[in-house]
Every structure is written in structure tokens, then in C-alpha cells.
Write a protein that holds these residues in place. Structure first.
Motif, PDB file in Angstrom:
ATOM      1  N   GLY A  47       0.809  -1.386   0.107  1.00 26.97           N
ATOM      2  CA  GLY A  47       0.184  -0.151   0.268  1.00 26.97           C
ATOM      3  C   GLY A  47       0.894   1.216  -0.031  1.00 26.97           C
ATOM      4  N   ALA A  48       2.229   1.278  -0.093  1.00 33.60           N
ATOM      5  CA  ALA A  48       3.037   2.358  -0.270  1.00 33.60           C
ATOM      6  C   ALA A  48       2.552   3.228  -1.416  1.00 33.60           C
ATOM      7  CB  ALA A  48       4.269   1.996  -0.232  1.00 33.60           C
ATOM      8  N   CYS A  49       2.178   2.592  -2.405  1.00 38.38           N
ATOM      9  CA  CYS A  49       1.688   3.399  -3.632  1.00 38.38           C
ATOM     10  C   CYS A  49       0.676   4.315  -3.174  1.00 38.38           C
ATOM     11  CB  CYS A  49       1.574   2.415  -4.775  1.00 38.38           C
ATOM     12  SG  CYS A  49       0.484   1.130  -4.537  1.00 38.38           S
ATOM     13  N   VAL A  50      -0.316   3.897  -2.663  1.00 39.51           N
ATOM     14  CA  VAL A  50      -1.473   4.774  -2.171  1.00 39.51           C
ATOM     15  C   VAL A  50      -1.102   5.625  -1.214  1.00 39.51           C
ATOM     16  CG1 VAL A  50      -3.675   4.662  -1.184  1.00 39.51           C
ATOM     17  CG2 VAL A  50      -3.029   2.618  -2.724  1.00 39.51           C
ATOM     18  N   ALA A  51      -0.352   5.255  -0.400  1.00 40.85           N
ATOM     19  CA  ALA A  51       0.277   6.048   0.940  1.00 40.85           C
ATOM     20  C   ALA A  51       0.992   7.247   0.499  1.00 40.85           C
ATOM     21  CB  ALA A  51       1.074   5.547   2.006  1.00 40.85           C
ATOM     22  N   SER A  52       1.757   7.068  -0.600  1.00 40.33           N
ATOM     23  CA  SER A  52       2.582   8.249  -1.172  1.00 40.33           C
ATOM     24  C   SER A  52       2.117   8.740  -2.236  1.00 40.33           C
ATOM     25  CB  SER A  52       3.800   7.451  -1.605  1.00 40.33           C
ATOM     26  OG  SER A  52       3.653   6.896  -2.671  1.00 40.33           O
ATOM     27  N   CYS A  53       0.980   8.410  -2.793  1.00 43.84           N
ATOM     28  CA  CYS A  53       0.356   9.260  -3.944  1.00 43.84           C
ATOM     29  C   CYS A  53      -0.340  10.509  -3.614  1.00 43.84           C
ATOM     30  CB  CYS A  53      -0.428   8.262  -4.497  1.00 43.84           C
ATOM     31  SG  CYS A  53      -1.543   9.130  -5.918  1.00 43.84           S
ATOM     32  N   PRO A  54      -0.105  11.570  -4.056  1.00 39.86           N
ATOM     33  CA  PRO A  54      -0.782  12.751  -3.555  1.00 39.86           C
ATOM     34  C   PRO A  54      -2.168  12.753  -3.918  1.00 39.86           C
ATOM     35  CG  PRO A  54       1.146  13.354  -5.179  1.00 39.86           C
ATOM     36  CD  PRO A  54       0.912  11.921  -5.033  1.00 39.86           C
ATOM     37  N   ASN A  55      -2.843  11.665  -4.729  1.00 39.20           N
ATOM     38  CA  ASN A  55      -4.106  11.449  -4.755  1.00 39.20           C
ATOM     39  C   ASN A  55      -4.716  10.056  -4.217  1.00 39.20           C
ATOM     40  OD1 ASN A  55      -3.991  13.872  -6.510  1.00 39.20           O
ATOM     41  ND2 ASN A  55      -3.639  12.264  -8.140  1.00 39.20           N
ATOM     42  N   ALA A  56      -3.815   9.530  -3.473  1.00 35.38           N
ATOM     43  CA  ALA A  56      -4.196   8.284  -2.762  1.00 35.38           C
ATOM     44  C   ALA A  56      -4.797   7.169  -3.837  1.00 35.38           C
ATOM     45  CB  ALA A  56      -5.108   8.390  -1.609  1.00 35.38           C
ATOM     46  N   SER A  57      -4.087   7.308  -5.040  1.00 35.44           N
ATOM     47  CA  SER A  57      -4.782   6.460  -5.936  1.00 35.44           C
ATOM     48  C   SER A  57      -3.978   4.841  -6.010  1.00 35.44           C
ATOM     49  CB  SER A  57      -4.271   6.875  -7.235  1.00 35.44           C
ATOM     50  OG  SER A  57      -4.375   5.857  -8.399  1.00 35.44           O
TER      51      SER A  57
END
Lengths: 247, 219, 638
Positions: free
Chosen positions: A163-173
């Protein structure tokens, strides 16, 4: 080494949370980040305070259970690393360290640093598989797959679902997560029969879960501990467009 | 068909595809517009003749304008929907957040949009209808522009606005490739180079022209 | 207690085929009336939950992790064996069977192992069809590599992440069934007890790890696929959450625990750096193909490795085992490392480590070739230790890695409690006293995809539905016991954390029941363990002191409580088995050269222990092992 920790504490989703400050003292530089939290927790219990709850399991960077935002970086500042693989020697002595949970609507907070990532499971349940039943497959070598395609599928399959991708995405994508599975199964012949249905249902499940949209920032690939590239997102986009035309 | 399109549009990817296509349309227009404006350097006769020729195309002009208007509307509408979705996707924000990869251009897309829109409205009132122009003479594009840009703050306004346009174009011009699925690890760095070049050419021309007038090189 | 292994008659290569025909079937229309509880979602649990659901049964699957994809099977690196003979190098089911029996030091059941070999090929087919990205050759066909204990190349792999890829395959099959509504998944849910009524497993009692709620689930059969007990040693390569609770609770309810002293120690792990260490990291055994293992010739040599001249280095494996050199089996390599460290020749700050040196290989093949082969492992090593293994030798030390022992099961994988099936590492069945590399994944998936779905169906057809509901006395009393225990743990209000007890437990068993075991040490452990257990129940401190929210300290306390009791069973088994075999090395039973010496006359049996009460010595039952196919020989790697 000594550190000042600013840790997000929140009893449950209904309570208001806040940052609390703890001192982590006399930490060996060989200590991993989670071991440092273990030490702080031991001391908290001894002092009569509630320990900090955080998710973790394998502690060797493969199970994908752990993950917090450390000083603004998902899994910390080191690239290609999960939080459990981050060692205290990569921090400065005396540094202030902010520790926050993954923040996303689709990852509701459970307590302290723990969040509920079952939305990822729901996305896989919607189509992240090849529909075969046990016992009916052809011989393993009946389906030759060019080595480079197989290798590319492997690269995408390396996703640990942290879930790091979601966590780091400015849009939580969650586009990087979804694209990794779409790419893995879309590259190999076994995945072709369901390719277009799969992309539609997985994207629908992703939207349903409340993730944001990709606006091509690239933060996901920078934070991904398995260094999955955002090229895969382009592939996901393409597959979804094609799926509309195909059927 | 309609339901498929609607279903597609209901996904964030669908909206982004619409943004990519409309954005590309607008970017194409901007390039042609900038290249056309460049004729300012050749003097009033050539620029005014070019403008007159465009005007003479009659209904085509309106078809063209309507297409652009529709593109702007769809682009903006999709952007707002995506922006709302993205805002809702992280109700609690981080205390500390650091970025590694994203660019200033990418982070300002959503604010760049409305600012550019306001500028475009001013620009239309200024040079197309003349309402915001003290000495507007219909048909004399060269005079309108040179007189306009001789006011230093108007020129600065154009320069600043076009910097924003350039940023917007830079992120947009490689994003549409990504969104439409055009990617190949081998050629991906060319996407960025292409985007930078495109933004540079369009933005460069649009900044160059007010400067030329402001500095008195063209009167 | 009666131990009937139910091994079918007939020639070994036809046993399973014939047996499957004898198994009773459940009418397809009736399958959905049955509900099966699967505890654990790793390779064994995940695959069996998916397969049972595909067959039409209702399945409830439980795991303590936040997602079934996180089970510790995911951490397996090396590969999975299968007797496909794709390499045309003379492999066959029989050869895989033979290698596994021999590798297990002749302490496993022939019929089970043959079945495992027989099913190995199907597993590969199944996984390929699921889209598992196995390594391939340029022609597009599957690639193989060799692994310890075999002379053929039969290991299928996906770089160093084979376990991950196989688990994600099983997880995808499971996810599909969850999506279809055939499996109900219960994550963050820990099994705390087994409900047994009239000698039959009726269900389980679980705790919701988010809300603290304790509740019962009734099922027509219960399947435990809950992994091994390496964490009894505190430091192991297992995940932090791995525990023995489910298996040990079943043991307390009447399931025999077999061969708990068979534990596997992996020779190539990153050494401990200090007290803070919470777990150990394994580095694939494949490193020993090119690395040379050495320590200084003289004791207490504190020079940097580069400063020690060649003639003052002792390449002890090459010296002692000229034929196999650095490639001796895991148990042999581990013991040799312990031996040199006991002689104060160990390296690193703690003195518990030996060098694994790639200088020769880098000189011969070049740094790029080594990077190509082991780049990810070198990278991982550098990440953890901040040392560059291209320049200075790695430091390695053995660590607990896998446990061959487990709940006793018959040929059906059914425990001594009816309707309780045990799969994967949690059972004892196939690896004897030592597991060969790349066989754990094979066993987990054979049990889960192929064996349990057949034998559980037979059980349901024979025994019918479970009529005991969760409202019955049996469930209520077990639930009460679980609640009482939680209350007790919370109310001790002492001084020490569960973690500190766990660490101390680990030290005792590592010291006395680790790589080398002897009577005096084991007896001492049996004195120290009850004392530690007593202190635990008097001086434990659990915070937050409540059970209505996430409480990781409470989870840990419950697990440590069971590990403390379980350790006594393990030590008792080690004390009873005075022979050395596989991973179990009794110092009293060794050859003159210091090699393990089996005692086939007295110990060719499975030691199945029956629970007799906390603090009471467990009761030993023996299942004599019959060897009809292979003849027992002493292993030699000289």
C-alpha cells in the motif's frame, strides 16, 4: 543513537488522534526501524503506558504487512526498501522522526499506525486471478512463454501489496497496485481469455473502494519497495480503453 | 454504445482519457496559434492578412470555436470531477509529506487550469472582442497587439500567464501519452523530452512576443 | 491412544491411485451442505480452502494476518521440487521419493513421501496455469536449478521469490472463491482453541484481533494449516507472528504431537547483532555454490578478515568434507559452524559467525558474474549489515528455519482427533528428521491442492454432518476457558513484558535444544522451563489491560504462554531420542569424526506425544516406521 519520535496515536476510528512525543534512547545503529519501535514499546509497557500498535510480520521485506510514513516518506527515505528493512544507521543521531499511518479513505485507520487494507483484497477478488480449477491444467511445458515476457510478468508480480503506492500518491490512488496485477496476468498466455473482463472488474472495484485517480505524479514508483515502474499504469489505461472496444 | 461510454466515463481512467483527448486538441490549437502569432515579426501587413484570411473562413471558424469550447468544457468538467475524487480519497492529510518524483508542473495542474481559463477570458476580451482594450481597432491585429503589449503590466501578465501555460503543457503533453497507454520502457524518456520541447516552443513563442514589443524591438 | 497410519496396501507407486478409488465421495448436490473451517491461509491453507470451495463445499478460512496474501509461505526463497524430468537427467517420482526419504534421514513414512513425489508434477502444472511466473529458458519452457541433497536438477523457481509467487497463486485462487461467495475469509482472526466433542473436532474458538471479541465457529471438519513452531527459539527466520497456538491447543485437546525435536537449522543466515534483534534473515543456500566458508585458524583472532593471511585461515568444510566441501547438507554445515564458534574462532562482534567469502569466485568469474547470480542477496546483505560483500566476506551463522515435527497425522492427514486435518508445516508427515531444500513448498501445496480435498471428502461422506452447534455445552465451555485465560493474562499485572519472557525462552531452548543436544543440557532445560512458565504466570505485564480493542501485547502473551508449554514437549522428545538423526543431533550419538549417528534398531519410529496436563510429562506413543522400498544407510558426505 538517540531520537525523538512524533508518533500518531489514535485509540480507534471514532476517537480523535494526536501526535505524541517519545524519546528513543541508546539505540544501536544496527537496529532496524521496527526493532527501535519494539524497544520503545517495551519501555512504554514497563512505564505503564499503552504500546504503539503497528502492523508487521516477516520483517524481511516480502510479506507487505508493515508500512508507515516516516518523515513524509512511505516506508522511509531509503529507496526500494520496506519499513522493516530500514535501519537506524540511515538516520542522524538526535533526529526528530515523524511516524504516521498510511492515509487514505480506502485504508481506514484501525488504531495508531494500523490501517485496514482489505480494499486491496477486494480488488483482487474482483478479477485478479485466472479462473481455473484445481486439477484441470495442461502440462506446465504445454504453454511456452517467451523468456522476456515471463520475466516482465515476474517483475510486475513482485508487488507485495503493502500500500505504499497509495500512501505516497498525492491522490491516494491505487493505480500502481492494480496495474501490477493487470500486467502480470495480461502478459502471459494463460491470462488472455479473461483479460478484458478482468481489467473492467478490477478497475470498477478500485473505484468503488474510494481510491483517488492517477495524475501521473510518479510518487508511487518512487515509494514502491519493489520498484515497480509506473509504465505499468499506462498498460492498465490501455487495457481498459481496449476492453471498451473489444466487447 | 452510450451506456458503454458512460460506464467508461464513470471510471477515473475514462475521465482521464477524455482529458487527454481534449487536452491534446487544445494543445494542438495552442501550437498553431503560437506559430500564427509569430508572423508579428514580419510586420503588420502579413499578420493582418493572416488574421483576415482566418476570419474569411466563415462557418468553419465557428465550428472550430465550438470544438474548442467543447474541449475546454469537457477538459474542465473532468478535471473538477477528478479533483473532487482525489480530495475525497485522503480525508486526513499527512503532518509531514515529502515528494521525490512529482514536478511543480504536475502539482499545479489543478490550479493552473482555472488560472489559465481566466487568462483566456481576459485574452479574448482583450484581443478578440476588444472590450478590455482601450484602442481596439477591429481587423488591425498588429496594432492591437503592439499597443496592448506596450503597457508594461499587460505584457508581464501575458508572460506570467504563458509560463503557467507552459507548465501545464509540459505535464499534460507527456501525461496524455501515459493515459492513452502509449509507453515503452525504451522510449519513455522521449515522452518527457517531447513534452518539454512542445511546452518550450509554445510557451517560448508566447513569452517572446510580448517581450519583443515591450523591449521596443517591434513597434 | 491408537496410532493407525492407515497406509494403504499395494505397491508403493499404486497406493495413492488405488486409495483414491476407495475413498468415499460426497454427492455434488450435498457438498454445499457441508461447511469446513480452514485455519491458516498460506500455501497449504490457502490452496485447500480454494480447492474445497471449487468442489462445492462451504468454507470459512481464518488467518491472523490482515490479508491471506501475507502468510509466511511468502518468504520462501529457493524453489519447489518436482519430478518432471524436464532436464532428461534421470529424474523420476521414485528418485524424488528416494532423495526425500534419505534426506530425511529415514525417519519419514514411505507411503506419504511417495505420494508427495507423485503429486509434485501436478503442482507445477497447476501453478503455471494460475499464471505463476516461474523462471524460463530462452525457448520459453520452464527452467530448473539444482538444490542440496539431490543430483538431478528438479527445482522450479521464480528468482529468489518462489514462495511469494506460489502463495500469490494460491491467494488468487482463494480470492476468486471469496469473490464468488464460496469462501468466507476472516482476517485478523486468531484461533485460540479447538472444540472437541465425543472425540470429533466440531469447531474452533477464535478471537477477533480488532475488537477482542471471542466467538465460536462450528464446522463439519477442521483443517489446521498453521505452520511451524520455529519461533519457540525466539530468534528464527519465521515471521514475528508465527506461533504454535493453534497446533498446541489441538494437542491439548487430544491430538498427538509428533517428533517435535526435529527442527531444521539453516546454515546461511545473517548473524545476530545484539539484544535488540527481533528476527533473523535467511540468505539462500545457493550462496554456498560459490562462497567459501572459513574462520581464523587460531582462537580469539580479532584481525579484520582481509588482514588474515591465507595460511592462517581454516576452510573447515573443505578440510573436513573434501567430497562435498561447502555444499554439505544444512544440518552438517550448521553444526560445523557451531563447533568452530565454540572453539572461540567465530567472527564478528559477538563471536557467533563465520565468513562466507566470494573472493575466489569473484577472481575466477568476475564481479559482474557474481552480481548477475546473487545480486539481490548481496544487496539484501548490504542493506542489513551496511557491509559490502563484494569487498569483504559475508558473515553468516545458522538460524532456526523450519520444523519437521508437527501434529501427528495418518495417510489421510487426519490427526488423532477425528475430523481434524493438519496440512503443511503444521503436520509431521513427509520430511522425517530433515527437510531437503525446495520441499516445503511442494508439501504444502500437495497437501492443500490434492490430498486434503480428497480425504476430507471421504471423512464427510463417512461421518456425515456435525450436529453440535455453537450453542451447545461443548462450545460454551471451551469459549469460557478461552475467555478465562485472556482475563488471567490481563490480570497478572506483574513487571515483565511477554517479549522478555519469549526472549528468555528462546535462549533456554537454543542453548540446550539447538544445534547440539545432550542429556545434561536437556534435563537442565526441563528444570528451567517450568520455572520460567511459573514466573510468566506471576509476573507478566500486559498493556493495554483490556480486551475490547487491538492489543498486540495480549496476542503476544497468549502465544508465549503456549510456546512455554510446548517447549517442554519438544525438549522431552529430544531427551527421549538418544540417537542423532537429521536436524536432531545428540552429542552422545556421533561417530568418531563427529558425524551424526542414527540408531535404527531403537529409534526407527515416530514419537507421538500425548498431552497429560500442564507440567506433567507427556505420554509417548510410537508409530514404528516400516521400510519396504529403501534400505537404511548412514549418510556420508565425505
Amino acid at each position: 543513537m538517540n531520537f525523538t519520535l512524533k508518533v500518531w496515536r489514535q485509540k480507534n476510528p471514532n476517537n480523535a488522534g494526536r501526535f505524541r512525543t517519545y524519546a528513543a534512547t541508546d539505540i544501536s545503529s544496527d537496529t532496524s526501524f521496527l526493532e527501535m519501535l519494539d524497544i520503545v514499546n517495551e519501555q512504554l509497557i514497563e512505564r505503564g503506558d499503552d504500546p504503539i500498535a503497528f502492523d508487521h510480520d516477516c520483517r524481511e521485506g516480502i510479506c507487505g504487512t508493515c508500512g508507515c510514513v516516516i518523515n513524509g516518506f512511505a516506508h522511509g527515505h531509503q529507496e526500494g526498501t520496506t519499513l522493516c528493512q530500514l535501519h537506524m544507521r540511515s538516520f542522524d543521531d538526535g533526529q526528530v522522526i515523524w511516524i504516521e499511518p498510511w492515509r487514505a479513505r480506502a485504508f481506514p485507520l484501525i488504531t495508531d499506525l494500523m490501517v485496514d487494507r482489505s480494499s486491496f483484497d477486494t480488488i483482487i477478488q474482483a478479477g485478479g486471478f485466472i479462473s481455473i480449477r484445481t486439477g484441470s491444467p495442461p502440462d506446465g511445458n504445454a504453454i511456452p512463454i517467451p523468456k522476456d515476457e515471463s520475466d516482465a510478468a515476474f517483475e510486475a508480480a513482485a508487488c507485495i501489496g503493502c500500500g505504499a503506492c497509495v500512501a505516497s500518491c498525492p491522490n491516494a490512488s491505487a493505480m500502481l497496485f492494480v496495474s501490477a496485477k493487470i500486467t502480470q496476468l495480461g502478459l502471459v498466455p494463460q491470462g488472455q481469455p479473461e483479460r478484458w473482463d478482468r481489467v473492467k472488474s478490477m478497475v470498477a472495484a478500485m473505484e468503488e473502494a474510494g481510491f483517488g485517480a492517477c495524475t501521473n505524479h510518479g510518487e508511487c514508483e518512487a515509494a514502491c519497495p519493489k520498484e515497480i515502474p509506473m509504465d505499468l499504469i499506462a498498460r492498465l489505461n490501455r487495457d481498459l480503453v481496449c476492453s471498451m472496444v473489444k466487447k | 454504445m452510450a451506456t458503454v461510454a458512460l460506464k467508461f466515463y464513470s471510471t477515473s481512467i475514462g475521465k482521464k482519457v477524455v482529458m487527454a483527448i481534449t487536452g491534446l486538441t487544445l494543445a494542438g490549437f495552442l501550437l498553431v496559434h503560437a506559430l500564427g502569432n509569430l508572423q508579428l515579426l514580419w510586420g503588420p501587413a502579413r499578420l493582418n492578412a493572416y488574421a483576415a484570411k482566418l476570419q474569411s473562413m466563415g462557418p468553419l471558424v465557428w465550428a472550430f470555436r465550438l470544438t474548442l469550447l467543447a474541449a475546454v468544457a469537457l477538459h474542465a468538467f473532468s478535471a473538477v470531477l477528478l479533483w473532487l475524487q482525489n480530495r475525497a480519497s485522503r480525508p486526513v492529510r499527512y503532518q509531514v509529506q515529502q515528494y521525490r518524483e512529482t514536478s511543480y508542473a504536475a502539482r499545479t495542474m489543478i490550479w493552473g487550469g482555472p488560472i489559465i481559463a481566466l487568462f483566456v477570458i481576459y485574452h479574448l476580451l482583450h484581443f478578440t472582442t476588444g472590450h478590455a482594450h482601450g484602442t481596439f481597432v477591429k481587423g488591425d491585429v498588429y496594432a492591437n497587439v503592439t499597443v496592448g503589449f506596450r503597457v508594461w503590466w499587460i505584457a508581464i501578465l501575458y508572460i506570467v500567464a504563458n509560463m503557467m501555460v507552459a507548465f501545464h503543457l509540459y505535464h499534460g503533453m507527456w501525461s496524455w501519452l501515459q493515459t492513452l497507454g502509449a509507453n515503452h520502457p525504451k522510449y519513455n524518456h522521449w515522452r518527457q523530452i517531447f513534452a518539454a520541447a512542445f511546452a518550450g516552443v509554445v510557451g517560448g513563442i508566447n513569452i517572446f512576443l510580448p517581450l519583443v514589443v515591450l523591449l521596443g524591438i517591434r513597434k | 491412544m491408537e496410532l493407525d497410519p492407515k497406509i494403504p496396501a499395494g505397491p508403493i507407486d499404486q497406493k495413492w491411485e488405488r486409495y483414491k478409488f476407495q475413498l468415499k465421495l460426497v454427492n455434488p448436490a450435498n457438498k454445499r451442505k457441508f461447511n469446513i473451517l480452514v485455519v491458516g491461509s498460506g500455501l497449504a491453507g490457502g490452496s485447500t480452502a480454494a480447492t474445497l470451495a471449487e468442489l462445492g463445499y462451504g468454507v470459512d478460512c481464518f488467518c491472523y494476518q490482515d490479508s491471506p496474501r501475507r502468510a509466511h509461505s511468502i518468504a520462501a526463497q529457493g524453489g519447489i521440487n518436482a519430478s518432471k524430468n524436464y532436464q532428461n537427467d534421470g529424474d523420476s517420482d521414485y528418485r524424488l521419493f528416494y532423495d526425500t526419504i534419505k534426506g530425511g534421514d529415514y525417519r519419514s513414512r514411505e507411503a506419504n513421501v511417495y505420494r508427495l513425489a507423485e503429486l509434485s508434477g501436478n503442482i507445477i502444472d497447476q501453478c503455471v496455469a494460475q499464471g505463476v511466473p516461474f523462471a524460463r529458458e530462452y525457448g520459453g519452457l520452464l527452467a530448473n536449478r539444482s538444490f542440496g541433497g539431490a543430483q538431478v536438477s528438479r527445482t522450479f523457481y521464480a528468482r529468489g521469490q518462489t514462495g511469494q509467487q506460489l502463495l500469490l497463486g494460491a491467494y488468487s485462487a482463494l480470492s476468486r472463491q471469496i469473490g464468488l461467495g464460496n469462501v468466507k475469509m476472516h482476517t485478523r482472526t486468531e484461533m485460540l482453541d479447538l472444540v472437541v466433542v465425543d472425540g470429533r473436532a466440531r469447531g474452533i474458538v477464535v478471537r477477533d484481533m480488532v475488537t477482542g471479541e471471542v466467538r465460536s465457529w462450528a464446522g463439519d471438519a477442521v483443517i489446521l494449516a498453521t505452520g511451524g513452531y520455529s519461533n519457540v527459539f525466539y530468534l528464527s527466520t519465521n515471521a514475528k507472528g508465527c506461533n504454535v497456538t493453534a497446533a498446541y491447543r489441538a494437542h491439548k485437546r487430544g491430538a498427538a504431537f509428533a517428533n517435535p525435536c526435529y527442527t531444521q537449522i539453516h546454515p546461511t543466515c545473517i548473524p545476530v547483532t545484539g539484544e535488540h534483534q527481533s528476527k533473523l534473515t535467511l540468505m539462500s543456500e545457493s550462496l554456498r555454490n560459490d562462497g567459501r566458508i572459513w574462520v581464523p585458524r587460531d582462537a580469539d583472532d580479532e584481525r579484520r578478515p582481509g588482514a588474515i593471511p591465507e595460511e592462517e585461515r581454516d576452510y573447515y568444510l573443505e578440510r573436513r568434507y573434501p567430497a562435498f566441501g561447502n555444499l554439505v547438507p544444512r544440518d552438517v554445515a550448521s553444526r560445523a559452524a557451531k563447533l568452530v564458534c565454540d572453539e572461540s574462532r567465530g567472527v564478528g562482534d559477538t563471536g557467533l559467525g563465520v565468513y562466507l567469502d566470494f573472493k575466489t569466485a569473484i577472481g575466477r568469474l568476475g564481479e559482474d558474474a557474481i552480481r548477475e547470480k546473487y545480486g539481490n542477496l548481496f544487496h539484501m546483505y548490504e542493506k542489513i549489515t551496511a557491509e559490502n560483500p563484494y569487498q569483504s566476506p559475508m558473515r553468516i551463522y545458522p538460524a532456526l528455519h523450519y520444523t519437521m515435527g508437527g501434529l501427528w497425522v495418518d495417510y489421510n492427514l487426519e490427526a488423532t482427533i477425528g475430523g481434524l486435518f493438519v496440512l503443511g508445516e503444521a503436520n509431521f508427515s513427509d520430511h522425517g528428521a530433515n527437510r531437503l531444500g525446495a520441499s516445503a513448498l511442494m508439501q504444502g501445496l500437495a497437501d492443500g491442492y490434492f490430498i486434503a480435498p480428497a480425504t476430507v471428502g471421504d471423512y464427510l461422506a463417512r461421518e456425515g454432518a456435525n450436529t453440535i452447534t455453537t450453542e451447545s455445552q461443548g462450545f460454551k465451555s471451551t469459549e469460557t476457558e478461552v475467555n478465562e485465560k485472556i482475563k488471567r493474562l490481563l490480570n497478572i499485572k506483574g513487571e515483565r513484558t511477554p517479549e522478555s519472557f519469549h526472549r528468555e525462552l528462546g535462549k533456554i531452548v537454543w542453548q540446550h535444544c539447538g544445534m547440539g543436544r545432550n542429556e545434561a543440557g536437556l534435563k537442565q532445560a526441563l528444570e528451567e522451563l517450568p520455572k520460567l512458565r511459573d514466573e510468566f504466570w506471576k509476573n507478566l505485564k500486559v498493556l493495554p489491560a483490556r480486551n475490547d480493542q487491538v492489543n498486540q501485547t495480549l496476542e503476544k502473551a497468549g502465544r508465549v504462554a503456549d510456546l512455554l508449554e510446548f517447549a517442554e514437549v519438544m525438549v522431552a522428545d529430544a531427551l527421549n531420542r538418544t540417537e542423532s538423526c537429521g536436524g536432531h543431533f545428540r552429542e552422545e550419538s556421533q561417530t568418531e569424526e563427529g558425524e551424526a549417528m542414527r540408531d535404527d534398531e531403537n529409534f526407527a519410529y515416530v514419537a507421538a506425544w500425548e498431552h497429560a496436563g500442564v507440567g506433567e510429562p507427556p505420554v509417548l506413543h510410537k508409530e514404528q516406521l516400516a521400510f519396504e522400498e529403501v534400505s537404511l544407510t548412514q549418510r556420508s558426505y565425505k
